[in-house]
Design an enzyme around this catalytic site. Structure first.
Site, PDB file in Angstrom:
ATOM      1  N   THR A 125      59.753  37.513  39.874  1.00  0.00           N
ATOM      2  CA  THR A 125      59.511  36.786  38.626  1.00  0.00           C
ATOM      3  C   THR A 125      58.118  37.088  38.079  1.00  0.00           C
ATOM      4  OG1 THR A 125      59.050  34.558  37.802  1.00  0.00           O
ATOM      5  CG2 THR A 125      58.914  34.841  40.156  1.00  0.00           C
ATOM      6  N   ASP A 126      57.973  36.952  36.764  1.00  0.00           N
ATOM      7  CA  ASP A 126      56.638  37.145  36.164  1.00  0.00           C
ATOM      8  C   ASP A 126      55.684  36.025  36.579  1.00  0.00           C
ATOM      9  OD1 ASP A 126      57.735  35.048  34.677  1.00  0.00           O
ATOM     10  OD2 ASP A 126      57.266  35.911  32.723  1.00  0.00           O
ATOM     11  N   GLU A 127      56.242  34.928  37.164  1.00  0.00           N
ATOM     12  CA  GLU A 127      55.381  33.803  37.534  1.00  0.00           C
ATOM     13  C   GLU A 127      54.416  34.165  38.662  1.00  0.00           C
ATOM     14  OE1 GLU A 127      57.179  29.909  37.558  1.00  0.00           O
ATOM     15  OE2 GLU A 127      58.781  30.572  36.239  1.00  0.00           O
ATOM     16  N   TYR A 153      56.532  27.347  44.075  1.00  0.00           N
ATOM     17  CA  TYR A 153      57.598  28.319  43.778  1.00  0.00           C
ATOM     18  C   TYR A 153      57.010  29.723  43.591  1.00  0.00           C
ATOM     19  CZ  TYR A 153      60.670  31.143  40.810  1.00  0.00           C
ATOM     20  OH  TYR A 153      61.392  32.187  40.277  1.00  0.00           O
ATOM     21  N   LYS A 157      57.362  33.196  45.895  1.00  0.00           N
ATOM     22  CA  LYS A 157      57.908  34.463  45.374  1.00  0.00           C
ATOM     23  C   LYS A 157      56.889  35.595  45.565  1.00  0.00           C
ATOM     24  CE  LYS A 157      61.333  35.125  43.501  1.00  0.00           C
ATOM     25  NZ  LYS A 157      62.679  35.471  44.036  1.00  0.00           N
TER      26      LYS A 157
END
Ligand code: NAD
Ligand code: TYD
Length: 346
Positions: A125-127, A153, A157
């Site tokens: 994810t870009d997060e 979260y 990741k």
């Protein structure tokens, strides 16, 4: 190819399974999912009887189970979608995020190494890049942006991404990673922003917007994400990270207003609520690498994609109403009455 898709009963994994089973009848897709609250086999009804599709219930973090599955099935490729994915849940209960997202990834990597999987793809994810300021619209995440996470979260990741890259460097494992921006589209669990707002607006319920609604997300239709992952799986360079996004930045308030307009509901339904802890301000992807290297181009922009998505929620009320009523969780027992007496394929 025999491809293991993990988390294929979830939102993006489910869309990916539907896409792959229909697009490549010569490939076999094995969908492994633990069927947590986010897994819903009703999404896969249209493919469950296809000869190139098989469902297996299990946990990616269960070492003995995963080892046996890889031994039995001899997968050519693995695409790992399985994860705990909701930032708000990671704030109230981080432990399961570490277990599934980090430990689960390590278990899959070990099995892929042991049984000679030819490609391991990690759906990230870009997060993992943290956030960008609201007043610097010239800034975007590239593949070189340092990892700088905010929530349990995104930290989990990022931990998984680092393990994947470590297995490439240390064991020369054939890995790729994709980091996509926020997805929306059919079969999206109605606790995430867009499906939550659509389902609540249709029920004339209030729409909870965190803070002032000024946080920005870069929205990509799930179909375009699936096509991008397929391209990376087949043509992406080993050891590389690919960002995926289509330059569709919107504030949360703009998203909610668009949904209300499309559904012909009043803005008085909007209710500003306490902000999320550590709330990331802005995400924005620079997709130049995947566009130039793999010739990927999204089919939808936000305006066409959100219309299609709202129409899908109108046409498929039973799917999300079953989730809201809890009925979906009985699907597995009802559908697999004879199978779930057997061992792993239940
Ligand atoms: P989701 O929560 O809808 O689905 C996750 C699926 O994984 C569910 O079917 C669940 O049952 C399954 N699962 C959870 N724990 C498991 C375990 N231990 N073993 C086996 N299966 C397990 O998530 P999603 O939105 O479809 O996201 C899929 C992947 O894409 C995640 O890795 C997420 O980090 C990533 N991603 C999501 C977005 C987004 O906007 N939703 C954007 C970029 C990347
Ligand atoms: P979400 O769909 O949870 O995705 P993510 O946090 O991974 O980006 O949330 C998208 C944005 O919408 C995020 O800025 C938080 C906000 N949000 C609300 O304002 N209200 C809500 O009820 C939810 C679920 C999210």
């Amino acid at each position: 190819m025999k491809i293991l898709v993990t988390g294929g009963a979830g939102f993006i994994g489910g869309n990916f399974v539907l896409y792959m089973v229909n697009q490549y009848p010569e490939d076999t897709i094995v969908n492994l999912d633990a069927l947590t609250y986010a897994g819903n086999l009703e999404t896969l009804k249209s493919v469950e009887d296809k000869p190139n599709y098989k469902f297996v219930k299990g946990d990616i973090a269960d070492h003995a189970f995963i080892d046996q599955l890889f031994k039995d099935e001899q997968f050519d490729a693995v695409v790992n979608f399985a994860a705990e994915s909701h930032v708000d849940r990671s704030i109230t209960d981080p432990g399961i995020f570490v277990k599934t997202n980090i430990l689960g990834t390590q278990v899959l990597l070990d099995a892929s190494k042991k049984y000679g999987v030819k490609r391991y793809h990690q759906v990230s994810t870009d997060e993992v890049y943290g956030d960008l300021p609201l007043d610097r619209l010239d800034l975007f995440f590239t593949e070189e942006t340092p990892l700088h996470t905010s929530s349990p979260y995104s930290a989990s990741k990022a931990g998984a991404d680092l393990l994947v890259l470590a297995y490439h460097r240390t064991f020369q494992m054939p890995v790729t990673i994709s980091r996509c921006s926020n997805n929306y589209g059919p079969y999206h669990f109605p606790e995430k922003l867009i499906p939550l707002m659509i389902s609540r607006a249709l029920n004339d319920q209030s729409l909870p917007v965190y803070g002032k609604g000024e946080n920005v997300r870069d929205w990509l239709h799930v179909y375009d994400h699936c096509v991008a992952i397929d391209l990376i799986l087949r043509r992406g360079r080993i050891g590389e990270v690919y960002n995926i996004g289509g330059h569709n930045e919107r504030t949360n308030l703009e998203v909610v207003q668009t949904i209300l307009r499309e559904l012909n509901r009043p803005e008085t339904l909007i209710q500003y609520v306490t902000d999320r802890k550590g709330h990331d301000l802005r995400y924005a992807i620079d997709p130049t690498k995947i566009e130039t290297e793999l010739n990927w181009k999204p089919k939808y922009n936000f305006d066409t994609g959100i219309k299609q998505t709202i129409q899908w929620y109108l046409d498929n009320k039973a799917w999300w109403q079953n989730i809201l009523s809890g009925e979906y969780s009985h699907y597995f027992e009802n559908q697999y009455t004879d199978l779930h007496k057997k061992s792993t394929v239940r």
